[in-house]
Motif scaffolding. Structure first.
Motif, short mmCIF file in Angstrom:
data_model
loop_
_atom_site.label_atom_id
_atom_site.label_comp_id
_atom_site.label_asym_id
_atom_site.label_seq_id
_atom_site.Cartn_x
_atom_site.Cartn_y
_atom_site.Cartn_z
N TRP A 79 17.69 -15.96 6.18
CA TRP A 79 18.16 -16.92 5.21
C TRP A 79 18.15 -18.54 5.90
O TRP A 79 18.87 -18.83 6.68
CB TRP A 79 19.67 -16.71 4.69
N LYS A 120 24.80 -8.88 10.36
CA LYS A 120 25.00 -9.87 9.67
C LYS A 120 24.06 -10.82 9.05
O LYS A 120 24.43 -11.57 8.08
CB LYS A 120 25.32 -10.79 11.03
N ASN A 121 22.74 -10.85 9.48
CA ASN A 121 21.82 -11.41 8.62
C ASN A 121 21.65 -10.90 7.26
O ASN A 121 21.34 -11.84 6.40
CB ASN A 121 20.24 -11.13 9.40
N ARG A 123 24.04 -9.50 5.29
CA ARG A 123 25.09 -10.22 4.80
C ARG A 123 25.05 -11.67 4.32
O ARG A 123 25.57 -12.13 3.25
CB ARG A 123 26.55 -9.86 5.40
N THR A 124 24.66 -12.25 5.23
CA THR A 124 24.39 -13.86 5.04
C THR A 124 23.43 -14.28 3.93
O THR A 124 23.67 -14.97 2.87
CB THR A 124 23.96 -14.49 6.42
N ARG A 127 25.05 -13.01 0.33
CA ARG A 127 25.93 -14.09 -0.03
C ARG A 127 25.17 -15.27 -0.69
O ARG A 127 25.74 -15.94 -1.72
CB ARG A 127 26.79 -14.29 0.91
#
Length: 273
Positions: A79, A120-121, A123-124, A127
């Motif tokens: 992202w 983490k990537n 989810r980022t 979002r």
């Protein structure tokens, strides 16, 4: 013993990438298919050639075809401002064309695979994508890839990420029979599946670890991926959406009569179900 539902089918433009969009929609109708996926990676076609979204939507409607997705926002889980701008442009195009969803494809070059990093990537990115897609009435369909180098192979990880960002409904999953086979993940997540991509591998010589997109042909009796078993399992688990043909083999792309080949594959699948 319950009888399996006869599935509905869709065509991804990858079945005949050299056809212009209007001819592609005509192919859909010729084989009795009323749903289609357009792509943003075919030179001289649809999005890449600058054809306005409203024109693509009009062509589809005139052919009696509904657009189920644009395939795809690549590297969605990396992202960046550039990715955000690309997502906005594709979501705008989907909305204007009347496409229901945008397929989201993860980074597939060996990067971003570390445990913790990949979760983490995802989810980022989700979002960031959620308001872009929701504001335009477009669903995001995450498509984990089964290749060992992919940054998001697991549908369980994708489903967990969607749940963690309160994204159920805004996002769903693509079950790709090729990638499901390669990933070796037994869980189906039929309740979160918004689209199924189907293709077969008939080459007896290629090892599983060496299977790549050019091996992907139409599904027939030589299929090594157990498409029929996967479809049956998905149906038994509640999936009732379309099965979208997505072959990448040049042998399919160069067919003189793709309609006949597609009709034969549809008949084969229906007979086995």
């Amino acid at each position: 013993m319950p009888v399996a539902r006869l599935p509905s089918f869709a065509l991804n433009h990858m079945v005949a990438p050299s056809l212009r969009s209007d001819a592609f929609f005509a192919l859909c109708r010729k084989v009795g298919v009323a749903q289609a996926e357009i792509r943003n990676d075919l030179a001289g076609n649809a999005i890449m050639d600058g054809t306005p979204a409203v024109e693509i939507g009009s062509q589809a409607r005139n052919a009696g075809v509904s657009l189920i997705s644009i395939n795809a926002l690549q590297r969605f889980n990396e992202w960046t401002p550039a990715r955000e701008a690309e997502a906005i442009a594709l979501a705008d195009y989907a909305q204007a064309a009347g496409a229901a969803a945008l397929v989201l494809v993860p980074v597939n070059d060996g990067s971003g695979r570390a445990d913790g990093e990949r979760q983490k990537n995802a989810r980022t990115a989700l979002r960031g994508l959620k308001p872009i897609l929701s504001d335009r009435g477009v669903v995001g369909l995450v498509e984990p890839l089964g290749f060992a180098i992919c940054s998001l192979r697991s549908k369980r990880e994708a489903a967990d990420a969607i749940a963690d960002i309160d994204g159920v409904g805004a996002f769903g999953l693509v079950h790709d029979t090729f990638h499901h086979f390669l990933a070796g993940e037994p869980a189906l997540f039929a309740e979160m599946t918004g689209l199924v991509h189907i293709s077969g591998v008939a080459d007896k010589e290629v090892g599983i670890d060496d299977m790549r997109d050019p091996h992907r042909v139409l599904v027939d009796e030589k299929d090594r991926l157990d498409n029929i078993g996967q479809i049956r399992a998905l149906q038994s688990a509640g999936y009732a959406g379309p099965l979208s043909f997505e072959p990448f083999s040049p042998a399919v792309h160069e067919l003189d009569d793709p309609a006949r080949a597609l009709a034969n594959s549809i008949a084969f699948i229906r007979a086995r179900l």
